[in-house]
Design an enzyme around this catalytic site. Structure first.
Site, PDB file in Angstrom:
ATOM      1  N   ASP A   1      -1.471  57.736  17.289  1.00 55.75           N
ATOM      2  CA  ASP A   1      -2.689  57.462  16.528  1.00 55.75           C
ATOM      3  C   ASP A   1      -3.750  58.391  17.099  1.00 55.75           C
ATOM      4  OD1 ASP A   1      -3.604  55.894  14.266  1.00 55.75           O
ATOM      5  OD2 ASP A   1      -5.184  55.262  15.636  1.00 55.75           O
ATOM      6  N   SER A   2      -4.411  59.079  16.240  1.00 56.20           N
ATOM      7  CA  SER A   2      -5.316  60.126  16.729  1.00 56.20           C
ATOM      8  C   SER A   2      -6.519  60.245  15.799  1.00 56.20           C
ATOM      9  CB  SER A   2      -4.566  61.457  16.793  1.00 56.20           C
ATOM     10  OG  SER A   2      -3.709  61.611  15.674  1.00 56.20           O
TER      11      SER A   2
HETATM   12  O1  LIG Z   1      -4.498  67.785  15.273  1.00 56.73           O
HETATM   13  C1  LIG Z   1      -5.338  67.375  14.457  1.00 56.73           C
HETATM   14  N1  LIG Z   1      -6.113  68.248  13.763  1.00 56.73           N
HETATM   15  C2  LIG Z   1      -6.989  67.812  12.824  1.00 56.73           C
HETATM   16  N2  LIG Z   1      -7.179  66.524  12.500  1.00 56.73           N
HETATM   17  C3  LIG Z   1      -6.415  65.607  13.191  1.00 56.73           C
HETATM   18  C4  LIG Z   1      -5.496  65.978  14.174  1.00 56.73           C
HETATM   19  N3  LIG Z   1      -4.916  64.851  14.681  1.00 56.73           N
HETATM   20  C5  LIG Z   1      -5.454  63.812  13.986  1.00 56.73           C
HETATM   21  N4  LIG Z   1      -6.365  64.271  13.109  1.00 56.73           N
HETATM   22  C6  LIG Z   1      -7.128  63.493  12.137  1.00 56.73           C
HETATM   23  C7  LIG Z   1      -6.392  63.536  10.797  1.00 56.73           C
HETATM   24  C8  LIG Z   1      -6.527  62.131  10.291  1.00 56.73           C
HETATM   25  O2  LIG Z   1      -7.726  62.081   9.548  1.00 56.73           O
HETATM   26  C9  LIG Z   1      -6.671  61.313  11.540  1.00 56.73           C
HETATM   27  C10 LIG Z   1      -5.318  60.797  11.946  1.00 56.73           C
HETATM   28  O3  LIG Z   1      -5.213  59.513  11.456  1.00 56.73           O
HETATM   29  P1  LIG Z   1      -3.880  58.691  11.836  1.00 56.73           P
HETATM   30  O4  LIG Z   1      -3.965  57.314  11.308  1.00 56.73           O
HETATM   31  O5  LIG Z   1      -3.578  58.889  13.294  1.00 56.73           O
HETATM   32  O6  LIG Z   1      -2.783  59.544  11.062  1.00 56.73           O
HETATM   33  P2  LIG Z   1      -2.308  59.426   9.566  1.00 56.73           P
HETATM   34  O7  LIG Z   1      -2.803  58.166   8.911  1.00 56.73           O
HETATM   35  O8  LIG Z   1      -2.644  60.718   8.888  1.00 56.73           O
HETATM   36  O9  LIG Z   1      -0.735  59.348   9.723  1.00 56.73           O
HETATM   37  P3  LIG Z   1       0.060  58.207  10.549  1.00 56.73           P
HETATM   38  O10 LIG Z   1      -0.864  57.040  10.780  1.00 56.73           O
HETATM   39  O11 LIG Z   1       1.221  57.875   9.628  1.00 56.73           O
HETATM   40  O12 LIG Z   1       0.497  58.841  11.836  1.00 56.73           O
HETATM   41  O13 LIG Z   1      -7.174  62.153  12.565  1.00 56.73           O
HETATM   42 MG   LIG Z   2      -2.658  56.405   9.980  1.00 57.97          MG
END
Ligand SMILES: O=c1nc[nH]c2c1ncn2[C@H]1C[C@H](O)[C@@H](COP(=O)(O)OP(=O)(O)OP(=O)(O)O)O1
Ligand SMILES: [Mg+2]
Length: 195
Positions: free
Chosen positions: A69-70
């Site tokens: 989660d990021s």
């Molecule tokens: O390297 C990165 N470079 C640019 N933006 C990033 C990065 N790493 C996270 N981010 C942003 C993208 C998203 O707006 C949020 C992650 O949200 P997060 O809920 O962790 O991911 P997600 O919903 O897209 O996919 P999932 O939850 O299935 O892992 O932070």
């Molecule tokens: Mg997510």
């Protein structure tokens, strides 16, 4: 080669994980399991959400699962968007709309006050073991417009460190040298090697 399941459907993250685990693990993700429903991320912290994503899938499949989660933490916005990064501009999780909203929120904020960091918390969940966490951060500051084509999410508006290069101007190899995700995965990798 051993398989490693990442509890994400985010293509950008999958690309980072595949590159960083190249030659060590065959990375699978929720993109390979489209029938698995989205896990509701209702935690207060990156750790809460990473834990939930990893443990729900680990229990369902009875195997070891990694989740990430990021997000982007901006000082002038009291840490927003933070855990709300993916949905900052709405439920459709649109990167362009998210970046536009951040730039609007920071309109008129001077260079020295546009400090921010990317944060990545990784959870390693295994059946009948305690979940373990690894965190990586990358300091930088927010640009006034989108610059660069690479990466995903907020990369085009995030100047890395004190440089005048945004994360989206870096190659995947360069990003994987310094990113929050690379730093968290390095710790995970060291742990897995030691296991
Ligand atoms: O390297 C990165 N470079 C640019 N933006 C990033 C990065 N790493 C996270 N981010 C942003 C993208 C998203 O707006 C949020 C992650 O949200 P997060 O809920 O962790 O991911 P997600 O919903 O897209 O996919 P999932 O939850 O299935 O892992 O932070
Ligand atoms: Mg997510």
């Amino acid at each position: 080669m051993k398989e490693l399941l990442i509890a994400t459907a985010n293509k950008g993250k999958v690309e980072d994980f595949k590159k960083l685990f190249q030659g060590m693990y065959e990375v699978k993700s929720l993109l390979d399991y489209p029938h698995i429903p989205d896990i509701i991320e209702d935690g207060q912290t990156f750790q809460d959400n990473a834990q939930k994503k990893a443990e729900v899938l680990s229990k369902a499949l009875n195997e070891t699962v990694v989740a990430d989660d990021s997000g982007l933490v901006i000082d002038a916005l009291n840490g927003r968007p933070g855990v709300f990064s993916a949905r900052y501009a709405g439920e459709e999780k649109n990167d362009q709309a998210n970046m536009k909203k951040v730039l609007e929120d920071l309109r008129g904020v001077a260079e020295q006050d546009r400090t921010a960091r990317f944060v990545c918390t990784i959870a390693l969940a295994s059946p009948d073991k305690k979940t373990i966490f690894f965190e990586g951060q990358c300091e930088g500051f927010i640009s006034h417009k989108q610059i660069g084509e690479n990466g995903f999410g907020y990369d085009p508006i995030f100047y890395v460190g004190q440089t005048t290069k945004t994360m989206a101007q870096l190659s995947l190899e360069e990003k994987n040298e310094i990113s929050h995700r690379a730093r968290a995965i390095e710790q995970l990798n060291n742990y897995l090697i030691g296991e």
